[in-house]
Design a protein around this motif. Structure first.
Motif, short mmCIF file in Angstrom:
data_model
loop_
_atom_site.label_atom_id
_atom_site.label_comp_id
_atom_site.label_asym_id
_atom_site.label_seq_id
_atom_site.Cartn_x
_atom_site.Cartn_y
_atom_site.Cartn_z
N GLY A 322 0.84 -1.19 0.00
CA GLY A 322 0.00 0.00 0.00
C GLY A 322 0.87 1.23 0.00
N ALA A 323 0.39 2.33 -0.63
CA ALA A 323 1.17 3.56 -0.71
C ALA A 323 1.32 4.18 0.68
CB ALA A 323 0.49 4.55 -1.67
N GLY A 324 2.34 5.02 0.84
CA GLY A 324 2.57 5.69 2.11
C GLY A 324 4.02 6.10 2.24
N ARG A 325 4.31 6.84 3.32
CA ARG A 325 5.68 7.28 3.61
C ARG A 325 6.34 6.25 4.52
NH1 ARG A 325 7.16 12.48 3.25
NH2 ARG A 325 8.16 12.44 5.30
N HIS A 326 7.49 5.78 4.11
CA HIS A 326 8.22 4.79 4.91
C HIS A 326 9.71 5.09 4.83
CE1 HIS A 326 4.65 2.25 5.35
NE2 HIS A 326 4.45 2.39 4.04
N ILE A 327 10.42 4.65 5.86
CA ILE A 327 11.89 4.67 5.84
C ILE A 327 12.38 3.34 6.41
CG2 ILE A 327 11.98 5.90 8.05
CD1 ILE A 327 14.64 7.11 7.09
N CYS A 328 13.22 2.64 5.68
CA CYS A 328 13.80 1.38 6.13
C CYS A 328 15.33 1.54 6.17
CB CYS A 328 13.41 0.22 5.20
SG CYS A 328 11.63 -0.15 5.23
N TYR A 329 15.97 0.78 7.06
CA TYR A 329 17.40 0.97 7.26
C TYR A 329 18.00 -0.27 7.91
CZ TYR A 329 14.91 2.37 11.50
OH TYR A 329 14.05 2.43 12.56
N ARG A 330 19.29 -0.41 7.80
CA ARG A 330 20.02 -1.48 8.46
C ARG A 330 21.42 -0.97 8.82
NH1 ARG A 330 22.34 -5.73 3.98
NH2 ARG A 330 22.86 -4.22 2.35
N ALA A 331 22.06 -1.60 9.77
CA ALA A 331 23.36 -1.17 10.27
C ALA A 331 24.42 -2.23 10.00
CB ALA A 331 23.29 -0.87 11.77
N PHE A 332 25.60 -1.79 9.64
CA PHE A 332 26.77 -2.67 9.54
C PHE A 332 27.52 -2.57 10.87
CE2 PHE A 332 31.03 -4.01 8.62
CZ PHE A 332 30.89 -5.02 7.68
N VAL A 333 27.42 -3.62 11.70
CA VAL A 333 28.00 -3.62 13.04
C VAL A 333 29.36 -4.30 12.98
CG1 VAL A 333 27.69 -4.39 15.43
CG2 VAL A 333 25.71 -3.67 14.07
N GLN A 334 30.33 -3.68 13.62
CA GLN A 334 31.69 -4.24 13.63
C GLN A 334 31.68 -5.65 14.20
OE1 GLN A 334 35.01 -1.57 14.54
NE2 GLN A 334 35.69 -3.02 16.08
N ASP A 335 32.39 -6.55 13.54
CA ASP A 335 32.51 -7.97 13.90
C ASP A 335 31.25 -8.77 13.60
OD1 ASP A 335 35.06 -7.41 14.85
OD2 ASP A 335 34.35 -7.07 16.90
N ASP A 336 30.10 -8.11 13.29
CA ASP A 336 28.86 -8.83 12.99
C ASP A 336 28.42 -8.71 11.54
OD1 ASP A 336 28.86 -9.56 15.61
OD2 ASP A 336 27.23 -8.22 16.23
N GLY A 337 28.84 -7.60 10.85
CA GLY A 337 28.42 -7.39 9.47
C GLY A 337 27.05 -6.74 9.38
N TRP A 338 26.43 -6.86 8.20
CA TRP A 338 25.13 -6.22 7.96
C TRP A 338 24.02 -6.95 8.73
CZ3 TRP A 338 24.63 -1.58 6.23
CH2 TRP A 338 25.51 -1.06 5.29
N GLN A 339 23.17 -6.20 9.40
CA GLN A 339 21.97 -6.75 10.03
C GLN A 339 20.82 -6.78 9.02
OE1 GLN A 339 21.37 -4.11 13.38
NE2 GLN A 339 22.62 -5.37 14.73
#
Length: 462
Positions: A322-339
């Motif tokens: 469905g349409a709408g305003r959204h923001i998605c994100y992920r973090a690259f954590v040291q020793d763990d990589g991308w979440q």
């Protein structure tokens, strides 16, 4: 019956940081003794003092009270005309309230403060500090920016070169320093410089900083190279000067005895006999008579790796519902990589584990794109922190996943339709609280620049 009132004078002028007094005259027009209470109202009420705050008058008599205005020397004291009012309430006739109004003109003043962040930068080919200019006055400031140093050993790239700052606001200016001569060998060299904030009619405000220029190659390498070159030249010189002469004594004796003759230049040279070719033996056929099958045993194509799930992938999944305003994100954590990516206010990163965030992957929808920059721990803003800009449903990456690069300290975000809000958690600190941009403007989030603390977790909403 309402009392008669008069302000003397009705208009007054005051400078921020000082005070002025206006006299209010009140007459009891009723036929009984009444007590009047005075209360300043309006934007100037916090800076207004009434003395006395109550006045008791007999019928037909007049009394006076003093209104003292003392605006502070801050941007809140808006320059120019400012209306004010005083509510006069009779005790015996509380419904007969009167509100005399006047005008107070606050004179303008300017006060500018500039700060380099960080004051010392290092680099071989360039340095990238940031200049923060704060308008602490009560009127808009227009200023131009320039740089200088002794000996003109540096060149300056300042963006923007001119700023307009509203009262109580700040402007952040990107500065790129480049040495005019590159130091190939040797130790660090410190070059003091200054950035000037120039305003019309005033002396420029200068902020001092230091650029530490590092050599491209270490000094010991130049010494070693020079020593090897000197040894090589000495060896070649000695070899050419004392090259030994080699002679065959046995051949000289045979030639003298006449046993051998010198070779004839016209004698034909016979070619060597042809060698017999070694034909390869015929290889026996492999059992089965067919071609070799692939080692995987299936004969098909190798199995494909699953596609990486990014912030843009998560945004497109939300938009598909469905349409709408959204923001998605992920973090690259040291020793763990991308979440795994999260969206709309969820937490990315880690809390209480001491693991820094090295990079952020962000995507938006319904915001007409997103732009941002990142800050590094230790050496402030540096290469790799140029503004990134992406359209809706497209991945934007701030920071670096390389092991040699430092972790993030903070970030700056902006969307082009509406606002973006962010919260940050930095080392040994609690969540900073939600900070939201004004529509179409950017705002910094993360560790305060003077603390240089690593970023550990974030939350974003649009």
């Amino acid at each position: 019956m309402s009392p008669w009132t008069s302000l003397e004078p009705a208009s007054a002028t005051v400078s921020p940081g000082s005070s002025t007094t206006v006299r209010l005259r009140v007459r009891n027009t009723g036929d009984i003794v009444d007590e009047y209470h005075f209360e300043p109202v309006g934007d100037l009420a916090p800076w207004t003092t009434v003395e006395p705050q109550a006045l008791r008058l007999y019928p037909g008599t007049t009394g006076t009270v003093d209104l003292t205005f003392a605006p502070p020397r801050t941007p809140d004291a808006t320059a120019g005309p400012n209306p004010y009012a005083v509510r006069v309430t009779p005790t015996e006739h509380p419904d007969a309230v009167t509100v005399p109004e006047g005008n107070l003109t606050i004179t303008p003043f300017t006060e500018v403060r500039a700060e380099l962040v960080p004051p010392t930068v290092q680099g071989r080919f360039r340095g990238r500090p940031r200049l923060a200019v704060d308008n602490l006055g009560n009127t808009k400031v227009t200023a131009s920016l320039s740089g200088k140093d002794a000996g003109e050993r540096l060149s300056y790239e300042i963006q923007p070169g001119n700023v307009q700052i509203e009262p109580g606001r700040a402007a952040f200016v990107k500065v790129t320093l480049r040495p005019r001569q590159i130091t190939w060998f040797g130790s660090k060299q410190e070059q003091p410089y200054a950035l000037a904030v120039r305003r019309s009619g005033t002396e420029p405000d200068e902020v001092a900083g230091t650029f530490v220029q590092r050599g491209v190659l270490p000094g010991w390498l130049a010494t070693t190279f020079g020593l090897l070159l000197a040894l090589t030249i000495a060896f070649v010189t000695i070899w050419l000067a004392y090259r030994p002469q080699v002679r065959s004594v046995a051949r000289e004796k045979l030639e003298k005895a006449g046993q051998i003759a010198p070779p004839s230049p016209s004698a034909p040279i016979s070619s060597p006999p042809p060698k017999a070719e070694n034909k390869p033996s015929q290889e026996p056929e492999k059992p089965g008579g067919g071609e070799e099958k692939p080692k995987d045993g299936g004969g098909g194509e190798p199995e494909k790796k699953p596609e990486e799930r990014t912030a843009a992938t998560a945004v497109r999944e939300l938009v598909a519902r469905g349409a709408g305003r959204h923001i998605c994100y992920r973090a690259f954590v040291q020793d763990d990589g991308w979440q795994e990516p999260v969206c709309d206010g969820a937490e990315a990163g880690t809390v209480g584990q001491g693991k820094p965030v090295k990079a952020l992957n962000i995507a938006v929808s319904g915001a007409k794109g997103v732009t941002g920059a990142s800050a590094y721990v230790g050496e402030g803003w540096r290469k790799g922190d140029a503004w990134q800009k992406e359209d809706d449903a497209t991945d934007m990456v701030l920071g670096s996943t390389e092991s040699a690069d430092p972790p993030l300290e903070g970030f700056t975000l902006q969307v082009f339709d509406g606002s973006v809000c962010h919260e940050a958690r930095v080392k040994d600190q609690d969540w900073t609280g939600k900070l939201c941009t004004e529509p179409g403007k950017w705002r910094y989030g993360g560790s305060p620049m003077e603390l240089n603390l690593q970023l550990e977790a974030v939350r974003f909403t649009v």
